[in-house]
Design a protein around this motif. Structure first.
Motif, PDB file in Angstrom:
ATOM      1  N   ASP A 183       0.821  -1.213   0.000  1.00  0.00           N
ATOM      2  CA  ASP A 183       0.000   0.000   0.000  1.00  0.00           C
ATOM      3  C   ASP A 183       0.854   1.261   0.000  1.00  0.00           C
ATOM      4  O   ASP A 183       0.372   2.348   0.322  1.00  0.00           O
ATOM      5  N   ASP A 184       2.139   1.134  -0.369  1.00  0.00           N
ATOM      6  CA  ASP A 184       2.989   2.314  -0.547  1.00  0.00           C
ATOM      7  C   ASP A 184       3.288   2.457  -2.043  1.00  0.00           C
ATOM      8  O   ASP A 184       2.489   2.040  -2.879  1.00  0.00           O
ATOM      9  N   ARG A 185       4.438   3.013  -2.405  1.00  0.00           N
ATOM     10  CA  ARG A 185       4.766   3.236  -3.818  1.00  0.00           C
ATOM     11  C   ARG A 185       5.500   2.063  -4.459  1.00  0.00           C
ATOM     12  O   ARG A 185       5.984   2.177  -5.584  1.00  0.00           O
ATOM     13  N   THR A 186       5.553   0.934  -3.802  1.00  0.00           N
ATOM     14  CA  THR A 186       6.251  -0.224  -4.358  1.00  0.00           C
ATOM     15  C   THR A 186       5.706  -0.640  -5.727  1.00  0.00           C
ATOM     16  O   THR A 186       6.498  -0.890  -6.653  1.00  0.00           O
ATOM     17  N   PRO A 187       4.388  -0.732  -5.944  1.00  0.00           N
ATOM     18  CA  PRO A 187       3.902  -1.136  -7.268  1.00  0.00           C
ATOM     19  C   PRO A 187       4.362  -0.192  -8.384  1.00  0.00           C
ATOM     20  O   PRO A 187       4.793  -0.658  -9.453  1.00  0.00           O
ATOM     21  N   GLU A 188       4.276   1.118  -8.154  1.00  0.00           N
ATOM     22  CA  GLU A 188       4.687   2.073  -9.194  1.00  0.00           C
ATOM     23  C   GLU A 188       6.200   1.976  -9.469  1.00  0.00           C
ATOM     24  O   GLU A 188       6.632   2.044 -10.627  1.00  0.00           O
ATOM     25  N   LEU A 189       6.969   1.820  -8.422  1.00  0.00           N
ATOM     26  CA  LEU A 189       8.421   1.716  -8.602  1.00  0.00           C
ATOM     27  C   LEU A 189       8.788   0.458  -9.382  1.00  0.00           C
ATOM     28  O   LEU A 189       9.662   0.491 -10.262  1.00  0.00           O
ATOM     29  N   LEU A 190       8.129  -0.641  -9.080  1.00  0.00           N
ATOM     30  CA  LEU A 190       8.416  -1.885  -9.802  1.00  0.00           C
ATOM     31  C   LEU A 190       8.068  -1.755 -11.285  1.00  0.00           C
ATOM     32  O   LEU A 190       8.835  -2.195 -12.159  1.00  0.00           O
ATOM     33  N   ASP A 191       6.931  -1.167 -11.579  1.00  0.00           N
ATOM     34  CA  ASP A 191       6.546  -0.991 -12.985  1.00  0.00           C
ATOM     35  C   ASP A 191       7.549  -0.104 -13.712  1.00  0.00           C
ATOM     36  O   ASP A 191       7.868  -0.346 -14.888  1.00  0.00           O
ATOM     37  N   ALA A 192       8.054   0.917 -13.033  1.00  0.00           N
ATOM     38  CA  ALA A 192       9.049   1.791 -13.652  1.00  0.00           C
ATOM     39  C   ALA A 192      10.379   1.067 -13.848  1.00  0.00           C
ATOM     40  O   ALA A 192      11.096   1.311 -14.833  1.00  0.00           O
ATOM     41  N   LEU A 193      10.724   0.151 -12.931  1.00  0.00           N
ATOM     42  CA  LEU A 193      12.001  -0.572 -13.017  1.00  0.00           C
ATOM     43  C   LEU A 193      12.029  -1.558 -14.177  1.00  0.00           C
ATOM     44  O   LEU A 193      13.111  -1.933 -14.652  1.00  0.00           O
ATOM     45  N   VAL A 194      10.868  -1.987 -14.653  1.00  0.00           N
ATOM     46  CA  VAL A 194      10.819  -2.920 -15.789  1.00  0.00           C
ATOM     47  C   VAL A 194      11.501  -2.323 -17.010  1.00  0.00           C
ATOM     48  O   VAL A 194      12.184  -3.017 -17.774  1.00  0.00           O
ATOM     49  N   ALA A 195      11.327  -1.023 -17.215  1.00  0.00           N
ATOM     50  CA  ALA A 195      11.936  -0.357 -18.376  1.00  0.00           C
ATOM     51  C   ALA A 195      13.459  -0.292 -18.242  1.00  0.00           C
ATOM     52  O   ALA A 195      14.174  -0.288 -19.252  1.00  0.00           O
ATOM     53  N   GLU A 196      13.970  -0.247 -17.011  1.00  0.00           N
ATOM     54  CA  GLU A 196      15.413  -0.150 -16.790  1.00  0.00           C
ATOM     55  C   GLU A 196      16.104  -1.509 -16.775  1.00  0.00           C
ATOM     56  O   GLU A 196      17.293  -1.609 -17.095  1.00  0.00           O
ATOM     57  N   HIS A 197      15.371  -2.551 -16.408  1.00  0.00           N
ATOM     58  CA  HIS A 197      15.966  -3.882 -16.263  1.00  0.00           C
ATOM     59  C   HIS A 197      15.179  -4.874 -17.118  1.00  0.00           C
ATOM     60  O   HIS A 197      14.115  -5.359 -16.709  1.00  0.00           O
ATOM     61  N   PRO A 198      15.664  -5.188 -18.299  1.00  0.00           N
ATOM     62  CA  PRO A 198      14.915  -6.044 -19.227  1.00  0.00           C
ATOM     63  C   PRO A 198      14.667  -7.459 -18.708  1.00  0.00           C
ATOM     64  O   PRO A 198      13.758  -8.138 -19.205  1.00  0.00           O
TER      65      PRO A 198
END
Length: 419
Positions: free
Chosen positions: A95-110
């Motif tokens: 319930d924090d920003r973990t979901p948004e951060l993970l989705d953003a990390l997908v673009a950085e780490h194939p």
């Protein structure tokens, strides 16, 4: 009957004194044997030997409210010195920003894929969901606040491919937050206590548990035992026992290092250790009887070690209670505790404890060259952590007997005051 005629009263007091000494000697002997036979001539952790085959590996990262650490964890896993792997992060209803951060990390780490769970259902369930999404039979599990060494995956997978009955491998957690006395004492604990015990247990048979923060599994083995149980507060202890009861081997790989954050407050440490103690009692209640079978005899040492430690905790509590009562009531001589302050026996215990710390720190210098600087801080360990371990064990037994949760959900742990 006159209480003073009961010799077993003194036997209890003698057990409380000799048990830590005997176990320390046992762990030192087993740990040194393991080191001389299996570690001393092996390559250093940053120069693992080549593998004849490097199979595809799935790295599972269960997450719950890890916005402060998840990016660093994924970065370290993406930098693994291993040719072919994927990373699967399982967001367990954060319930924090973990979901948004993970989705953003997908673009950085194939190599990264993300699985989102709609609500918090616990680490065991998150690991099961990650296993369903994984494409490999070799699974490496890393906590979402941990930073894995670049060669950690290589060292653990090397064991899994070396034998068809190797079901799991446990790594070597290292304390990352070291700015407080409590943090520095835990450096000694993880090397002098946990690391040495794992070496000794591997010498005489089986491991009590894998380190849930960094471990590897064969999917086939997990499938055979029904994967992780979401009824247990410590899924790592439970899966370790079930795998070994089914005949699978669990190995310890000290070269598979991982840097972790530990509690540095009394409240956080109490909560963590009580959970560990409850997990041990749960496993004892669920699997203790099965261990008694002759075919499971290699687990007898682990069972005896745990039972003796639980007995020691209650005897120590009894001694403290007798001392307190004796301040107000005249007790029979056999039950009289003159003082709980260290005397000659305290000096002997401290000497053996320091010898154990020195032995383990000598071994651990292979993985951290400047381990000797922490020797001073671990001298406070027996005073603080033995008492903590005794109290949590005493509380855990009745608490587990009276209350077993239907499902063990996550709560955000204490990451240390300097995290």
């Amino acid at each position: 009957m006159d209480m003073t005629s009961l010799p077993w009263a003194r036997w209890l007091f003698n057990f409380a004194f000799f048990y830590p000494i005997v176990m320390a000697c046992f762990w030192m002997t087993g740990g040194l044997y393991y080191y001389l036979r299996r570690e001393r001539k092996r390559p250093l952790h940053d120069a693992p030997p080549p593998m004849a085959d490097t199979p595809f590996v799935s790295i599972l990262v269960p997450c719950f409210n890890e916005e402060a650490h998840i990016a660093e964890t994924i970065q370290a896993l993406s930098a693994q010195e291993y040719p072919d792997f994927e990373i699967i992060a399982i967001n367990d209803g954060s319930d924090d920003r973990t979901p948004e951060l993970l989705d953003a990390l997908v673009a950085e780490h194939p190599r990264l894929r993300v699985v989102h769970m709609s609500r918090n259902q616990g680490k065991a369930n998150a690991l099961r969901m990650g296993t369903l999404a994984a494409r490999s039979d070799y699974l490496v599990c890393v906590d979402s606040d941990a930073t894995a060494d670049p060669h950690a995956v290589r060292w653990m997978v090397g064991h899994l491919v070396s034998g068809p009955r190797v079901g799991a491998v446990t790594g070597n957690p290292r304390i990352r937050n070291r700015t407080t006395l409590m943090g520095r004492m835990q450096i000694g604990e993880y090397s002098a206590i946990i690391g040495l015990i794992k070496r000794a247990q591997r010498t005489y048979g089986r491991l009590f548990t894998v380190s849930g923060v960094i471990c590897a599994f064969r999917r086939t083995a997990l499938h055979e035992v029904g994967f992780w149980s979401d009824r247990m507060v410590t899924e790592d202890i439970d899966i370790s026992w079930r795998l070994q009861l089914a005949g699978w081997d669990i190995r310890y790989e000290p070269n598979a290092m991982c840097w972790i954050l530990m509690p540095e407050t009394i409240r956080g440490l109490w909560s963590q250790r009580l959970r560990w103690a409850c997990g041990g009692v749960e496993v004892l209640l669920d699997h203790g009887r099965n261990v008694l079978a002759w075919k499971k005899r290699r687990l007898w040492g682990v069972l005896a070690e745990y039972m003796l430690s639980l007995t020691w905790a209650y005897i120590m509590l009894a001694i403290i209670v007798l001392w307190l009562v004796g301040q107000f009531v005249q007790l029979p001589p056999a039950w009289h505790v003159e003082s709980i302050l260290p005397r000659w026996h305290g000096v002997m215990l401290a000497t053996v404890c320091m010898l154990q710390f020195a032995t383990s720190l000598m071994i651990e210098r292979r993985y951290e060259e400047k381990m000797g600087r922490h020797f001073y801080w671990v001298i406070w360990y027996p005073i603080a952590f033995w008492m903590l371990g005794m109290l949590t064990a005493v509380v855990a037994l009745p608490r587990t007997l009276l209350h077993r949760p239907r499902r063990a959900a996550w709560v955000s742990p204490d990451r240390g005051v300097t995290a």
